[in-house]
Structures are given as structure tokens and as C-alpha cells.
Design an enzyme around this catalytic site. Structure first.
Site, PDB file in Angstrom:
ATOM      1  N   TYR A 127       6.088   5.891   4.371  1.00 32.28           N
ATOM      2  CA  TYR A 127       7.317   6.454   3.812  1.00 32.28           C
ATOM      3  C   TYR A 127       8.285   6.983   4.862  1.00 32.28           C
ATOM      4  O   TYR A 127       9.412   7.346   4.536  1.00 32.28           O
ATOM      5  CB  TYR A 127       6.972   7.492   2.731  1.00 32.28           C
ATOM      6  N   VAL A 142       0.858  -1.188   0.000  1.00 28.99           N
ATOM      7  CA  VAL A 142       0.000   0.000   0.000  1.00 28.99           C
ATOM      8  C   VAL A 142       0.894   1.239   0.000  1.00 28.99           C
ATOM      9  O   VAL A 142       1.831   1.338   0.783  1.00 28.99           O
ATOM     10  CB  VAL A 142      -0.915   0.003   1.244  1.00 28.99           C
ATOM     11  N   LYS A 143       0.577   2.170  -0.903  1.00 34.47           N
ATOM     12  CA  LYS A 143       1.344   3.416  -0.926  1.00 34.47           C
ATOM     13  C   LYS A 143       0.663   4.415   0.009  1.00 34.47           C
ATOM     14  O   LYS A 143      -0.164   5.222  -0.413  1.00 34.47           O
ATOM     15  CB  LYS A 143       1.400   3.982  -2.345  1.00 34.47           C
ATOM     16  N   ALA A 144       1.000   4.318   1.287  1.00 33.49           N
ATOM     17  CA  ALA A 144       0.423   5.210   2.288  1.00 33.49           C
ATOM     18  C   ALA A 144       1.502   6.183   2.751  1.00 33.49           C
ATOM     19  O   ALA A 144       2.674   5.819   2.871  1.00 33.49           O
ATOM     20  CB  ALA A 144      -0.100   4.412   3.477  1.00 33.49           C
TER      21      ALA A 144
END
Ligand code: PMP
Length: 326
Positions: free
Chosen positions: A164, A158-160
Site C-alpha cells: 500500500y 495480495v493485500k499486503a
């Protein structure tokens, strides 16, 4: 990436607003708890005007990321795709980097974002041929002491926004050590990926990359590279990448939207080959760049053209790629 060059308009919550008016309140849930999901995509100059590379796949992944956080995005994949093309058009962009983002907005300090509305924005910034400079000369990297997030704590695919902080720590360490970027190991001790890109190994003419179970973001560039490799007749293996694989590699490279295909020329002082980008990396890179710039008809289905005189079916081709599961 260097500091960005601003553009005139940002699409925000269904409207095109001037750049300086696209504001968020300091109480936004996403700011406090990292509950935003986002994408990074690019538009490229092509002989038929600007086009966004793999737009549909990116917007589908955005929706998939949102589902990972039970975030109802109030715009369909199609509506967001059309909005992204409008951002390119309204700002008069050719080569640009686009950042769609959806996040829990202001309402409460509770961790559970139950009552927080979801805000959505699509930002585009103007870029030159390369964002990073890495694709031409390659980058020097270090094996990070920071492990990649793991499915037992956070869904790595998931690109949350919050995920990052993991990449930030790895890049900070890499820069402290005097390197450009890092490779993060996963909890198994295998090589997962870079701070913002997937990792590829070339050994004895075979291209190797890992899969979703290696705690990676399943990159859309990765998928494109695999297709191009198969089309060029380069043998491909999708399997875990050990640290040993990195040590005996003939070539290494990163693949991602921002870095495109960036050769890795050095790993912790170990120089790869003669220290210049390898032959297979170069070949893949050349085809990839021709594809994104609309110069290869077999990859035109990857391009969503911004010109408003195209029919909507021509602008929004089905990507035919199974990235919806991420
Ligand atoms: N891994 C990470 C951690 C990333 O941030 C990215 C960039 N989105 C990628 C891989 C590559 O994904 P893509 O090719 O879809 O940009």
C-alpha cells in the site's frame, strides 16, 4: 476515510481485549518490513440485525494473501469468521468497517521472518451510511504518474501492508494535484485500478472491468457488481482497460468495500456526461446497497448475520465465489 471512531473491544490473538490494550511492540517485523496482510470488510444494518457482507470470501482472501508471504495464520477461515461476528456483537455494532490483519510480530530484525510469531487482530470501527461521501456525489480523479505494482516485483493481488505504499504515493500525488483519488496504470500502460478500489467503465450500455492479469486486487465488491450486472441484464466485458477506454467512457466508477460503488464524475478535468453519476452506475449502486442491507433475498447468501440466535450454518453461508485464488 475520516479518522475512526473507536469501539470497546478488539479481537487479538484469540481474545477479546479492550481497545487501548491491543498493542504491538515497535520491533514487530510487520512494522519494519510491511509484512502484514489484511482485509477491509463491512457490517451492515439489515432487517435481521447486523450482518457482515461476504465474510467468508474476505477471510479466504486473507488466508490466500498470507500464503503469498508464507505466513502461517494460526486460525482457520471459520474461526476468524466467527471472531469477526463476535467483534460486531460485543461492540454492539450495526454499520461498521472491519479490519482483520495478520502480521509477522516481534522476534528479530532479520528480513527473513523465520522465527517471528504471527499475530492476528480483528478491529471494527463504527461508521455512518458512507465512509467517504463519494457514493452520493461522485469523485474527481487523476491518472497517476505512479504505476501500480507489478507481478515481477510484488504480487498485486495480495493485500499486503507493504504494497500500500504504492497506493499512498498515488493518493498523495492526486491530492497535491487537487483531486480526490487516482487511477494507477499497470506496467503495460493500461488502467489498473484506484488506490483502494477496482475500476469500472460503462460504454454504450456495456459494463467493462479488467481481470487479475491487469495487476489488480481482485475485489469482492467487483465480483458482487459483476453478478448484479448479469442479473440486471447489463452486458459485461472483462478485458484490459486502455487509457482510450477512459477517455471515451460514458460512465466510470470505483468499486470497493470502503467506497462501495463510487461514481467518477471527472478525470483530469474531463467531465463525464453531465458531471453527475451516470444511470447505469446508479442502477448498480441501488441494487448493491439493497443487497448489502439484506433487502434482496437473492443476495442473502452474501450476508453472515451476527445475531447469536441464528444457527451457525445461517451465519456462515458459503460464498460460492472463486476469490480463493487471490
Ligand atoms: N483494489 C485495491 C488496491 C484495494 O485496496 C481494494 C480494497 N480492498 C480493492 C481493489 C477492492 O477490493 P474489495 O472490493 O474486496 O474491497
Amino acid at each position: 476515510m475520516p479518522p475512526f471512531n473507536t469501539t470497546d473491544f478488539i479481537w487479538m490473538n484469540g481474545e477479546m481485549v479492550p481497545w487501548q490494550d491491543a498493542q504491538v511492540h515497535v520491533t514487530a517485523h510487520g512494522l519494519h518490513y510491511g509484512t502484514g496482510v489484511f482485509e477491509g470488510m463491512r457490517s451492515y444494518e439489515t432487517p435481521d440485525g447486523p450482518a457482515i457482507f461476504r465474510l467468508d470470501a474476505h477471510m479466504r482472501r486473507l488466508h490466500a494473501s498470507a500464503r503469498g508471504y508464507e505466513m502461517p495464520i494460526p486460525y482457520s477461515v471459520e474461526a476468524l469468521s466467527e471472531a469477526a461476528l463476535e467483534v460486531v456483537r460485543r461492540n454492539g455494532l450495526e454499520n461498521s468497517y472491519l479490519r482483520p490483519i495478520a502480521f509477522f510480530d516481534t522476534r528479530s530484525f532479520a528480513v527473513w521472518p523465520r522465527e517471528c510469531p504471527v499475530s492476528v487482530a480483528i478491529i471494527a470501527v463504527r461508521i455512518g451510511a458512507y465512509i467517504t461521501g463519494g457514493p452520493e456525489k461522485g469523485v474527481r480523479i487523476t491518472l497517476s504518474s505512479v504505476r501500480r505494482i507489478d507481478a515481477s516485483t510484488l504480487p498485486p493481488y495480495v493485500k499486503a501492508a507493504g504494497h500500500y505504499t504504492n497506493s499512498v504515493r498515488a493518493v498523495q500525488e492526486a491530492q497535491r494535484r487537487g483531486f480526490d483519488d487516482a487511477v494507477l496504470l499497470n506496467s503495460r500502460g493500461d488502467a489498473a485500478e484506484g488506490s483502494g478500489a477496482n475500476l469500472f467503465v460503462v460504454r454504450d450500455g456495456t459494463l467493462i472491468t479488467n481481470d487479475v492479469d491487469a495487476s489488480i486486487v481482485v475485489g469482492i465488491t467487483r465480483d458482487s457488481v459483476l453478478r448484479i450486472a448479469r442479473d440486471l441484464g447489463v452486458p459485461v466485458q472483462v478485458r484490459p482497460i486502455s487509457v482510450g477506454d477512459l477517455e471515451v467512457a460514458d460512465e466510470l466508477f470505483f468499486a470497493g468495500t470502503a467506497v462501495e460503488i463510487t461514481p467518477i464524475t471527472e478525470l483530469d478535468g474531463r467531465v463525464l456526461g453531465d458531471g453527475t453519476p451516470g444511470a447505469i452506475t446508479r442502477r448498480l449502486q441501488q441494487t448493491f446497497m439493497n443487497a448489502v442491507h439484506g433487502r434482496l433475498p437473492q443476495y442473502r447468501e452474501w450476508l453472515a448475520y451476527a445475531r447469536s440466535d441464528d444457527s451457525s450454518s445461517a451465519r456462515l453461508p458459503a460464498s460460492g465465489v472463486a476469490v480463493g485464488s487471490v
